[in-house]
Enzyme design. Structure first.
Site, mmCIF file in Angstrom:
data_model
loop_
_atom_site.group_PDB
_atom_site.id
_atom_site.type_symbol
_atom_site.label_atom_id
_atom_site.label_comp_id
_atom_site.label_asym_id
_atom_site.label_seq_id
_atom_site.Cartn_x
_atom_site.Cartn_y
_atom_site.Cartn_z
ATOM 1 C CG HIS A 41 -1.947 -1.096 1.192
ATOM 2 N ND1 HIS A 41 -3.086 -1.061 0.415
ATOM 3 C CD2 HIS A 41 -1.969 -2.276 1.852
ATOM 4 C CE1 HIS A 41 -3.774 -2.180 0.612
ATOM 5 N NE2 HIS A 41 -3.120 -2.937 1.464
ATOM 6 C CG ASN A 57 -8.005 -4.355 0.281
ATOM 7 O OD1 ASN A 57 -7.176 -3.452 0.299
ATOM 8 N ND2 ASN A 57 -7.739 -5.571 0.692
ATOM 9 C CE1 TYR A 65 -2.700 -4.801 7.780
ATOM 10 C CE2 TYR A 65 -3.292 -2.526 7.343
ATOM 11 C CZ TYR A 65 -3.254 -3.842 6.949
ATOM 12 O OH TYR A 65 -3.753 -4.210 5.727
#
Length: 489
Positions: A60, A133, A343
């Site tokens: 990303h 997404n 993350y």
């Protein structure tokens, strides 16, 4: 709250605030002599320049973002006690980052790739991050496979390029990817812009209400601009003409007051129904068909303000699915469970342990009260307060009320595959998706897949890739096999 304004009038200064006498000429030993090390302005500027970009995201990396507002349009208190979802008409500030997945920071926008849809709600109970997404499913169902999957999508360490052999070798050996690959190579694989795509939370999440009842939910963000996509040929041309096409489109739309919006829906499953549902409701490679759990409209998301600095606000923005608020929590989804760690860890490495202190990441409607101190970027905000708990100096204390409800577990510890439900296999929903397509859509899907599979160097990899689609639908596999053979000769 916005970024603090900086004074633009008055003398130019160094980073320490001293006035700069000459910003055009470096200091030298004589008019034509070598530069002196005592020119601290020169050294300060060069040193800062060398360090003004943080490492790009591994995945990303290429993205754009904007601030906006979420407005609740339906009473959902029967399902969740989250304060930002407590009252019809309630508005919550948000920040949304769109992105591609596989490309690096300098890649083009108009490529065949999923689009990240990472949304931060600045709620009065803390920041809630929803990381999804533009597809309702994903390639894999267990986070332990994620590094391997991404390695196949990124540049090969020997050739320095993305390799069809790597991509199709992994997908062929991972039949669970068939559904997402069918989606990706269909018409929605290359959105025309960030404004013309849907967003999905993708994972299953927990909602819990004031009575402690548990519901499993999936989020859908349906674009009010309508779905628009690019053909492969259109995308190739646009990538060459304007690699920044999606970023430019989003920024310019907001600048002219054409604020993009999405209708927000959720699918809601009572917790008691999960065990006997025909598909594993926590499998990220599966959807919940709408006839089973019809989406319920709950709100509207609008983007209405551009960042002032892409690097400070978009690139340094951090999102973590572990950022929950009371009334919202995780599910046993094995991909989500891995992302709860991954993350936040990525951002601690990339931006720093105190990334949450940056303006774009700080809570807006409440205050972060922690005992964490020090480290890079620490802003000294705690004014001598004690850094431990419990303490008798008036420090923050625990609430004794978990954000989400505990769920029952049983069995032995060990390495386990996700439980299979009555209609679970790796191909059924890919076949369903194929059969929903019009004849024109099927032709484009076959052409897109065949063009990429034909690039692999080994027949066994190509045949294994085709076989997965054959198992999804006989016609799908037959037509794809013929198309690949025609291209491979």
């Amino acid at each position: 709250m916005t970024l603090e304004a900086h004074v633009t009038q008055g003398p130019l200064t160094t980073e320490a605030g001293a006035p700069v006498a000459d910003n055009q000429n470096s200091e030298t030993a004589g008019a034509g002599g070598p530069v002196l090390v005592q020119d601290q302005l020169l050294l300060e500027k060069l040193a800062h320049f060398n360090r003004e970009r943080i490492p790009e995201r591994v995945v990303h990396a290429r993205g754009a973002g904007a601030y906006g507002t979420f407005t609740l349009t339906r009473d959902v208190s029967r399902w969740t006690r989250a304060a930002f979802l407590s009252e019809v008409g309630k508005r919550t500030e948000t920040f949304l980052r769109f992105s591609t997945v596989a490309g690096n920071l300098g890649s083009a926008d108009a490529v065949r790739d999923p689009r990240g849809f990472a949304l931060k709600f600045y709620t009065e109970e803390g920041n809630y991050d929803l990381v999804g997404n533009n597809t309702p499913v994903f390639f894999i169902k267990d986070a332990i496979k994620f590094p391997d999957f991404i390695h196949t999508q990124k540049r090969d360490p020997y050739t320095g390029s993305q390799e069809a052999d790597n991509v199709w070798d992994f997908w062929g050996l991972s039949p669970e990817s068939t559904h997402q690959v069918t989606w990706l190579f269909g018409d929605r694989g290359i959105p025309a812009s960030y404004r013309h795509l849907n967003g999905y939370g993708s994972h299953t999440y927990q909602w819990n209400n004031a009575a402690g009842e548990v519901f499993w939910v999936k989020y859908h963000f349906k674009t009010d601009q309508g779905i628009r996509n690019l053909t492969t040929e259109e995308a190739v041309r646009l990538s060459g003409v304007d690699p920044d096409s999606h970023q430019r489109d989003l920024r310019e739309a907001i600048e002219r007051g054409d604020f993009p919006s999405w209708t927000v829906q959720v699918q809601i499953m009572p917790a008691a129904e999960a065990a006997t549902y025909r598909f594993n409701p926590f499998d990220l490679t599966k959807v919940w068909p709408h006839e089973d759990y019809p989406p319920v409209e709950i709100g509207r998301l609008e983007l209405n303000r551009n960042p002032q600095n892409v690097f400070a606000e978009v690139e340094q923005s951090v999102f973590s699915p572990a950022h929950f608020v009371p009334g919202v929590g995780p599910s046993p989804d094995k991909m989500l469970q891995g992302r709860l760690f991954a993350y936040g860890d990525a951002h601690r490495y990339r931006v720093g342990i105190n990334a949450g202190h940056l303006p774009v990441n700080r809570p807006r409607a409440t205050e972060a009260r922690t005992h964490a101190r020090d480290g890079a970027l620490y802003d000294g905000r705690h004014d001598g307060a004690k850094n431990y708990e419990p303490n008798s100096f008036g420090g923050p204390v625990q609430t004794d009320r978990p954000l989400w409800q505990a769920v029952p577990v049983d069995g032995r510890t060990g390495n386990s595959a996700a439980p299979a439900h009555a209609e679970d296999d790796d191909f059924v929903q890919a076949g369903d998706l194929y059969r929903l397509m019009s004849e024109d859509e099927k032709e484009r899907l076959i052409a897109n897949l065949a063009g990429f599979i034909a690039k692999v160097s080994r027949d066994d990899i190509a045949e294994r890739a085709v076989c997965n689609f054959r198992l999804a639908d006989g016609d799908f596999g037959k037509r794809l096999d013929a198309a690949v053979q025609a291209l491979r000769g």
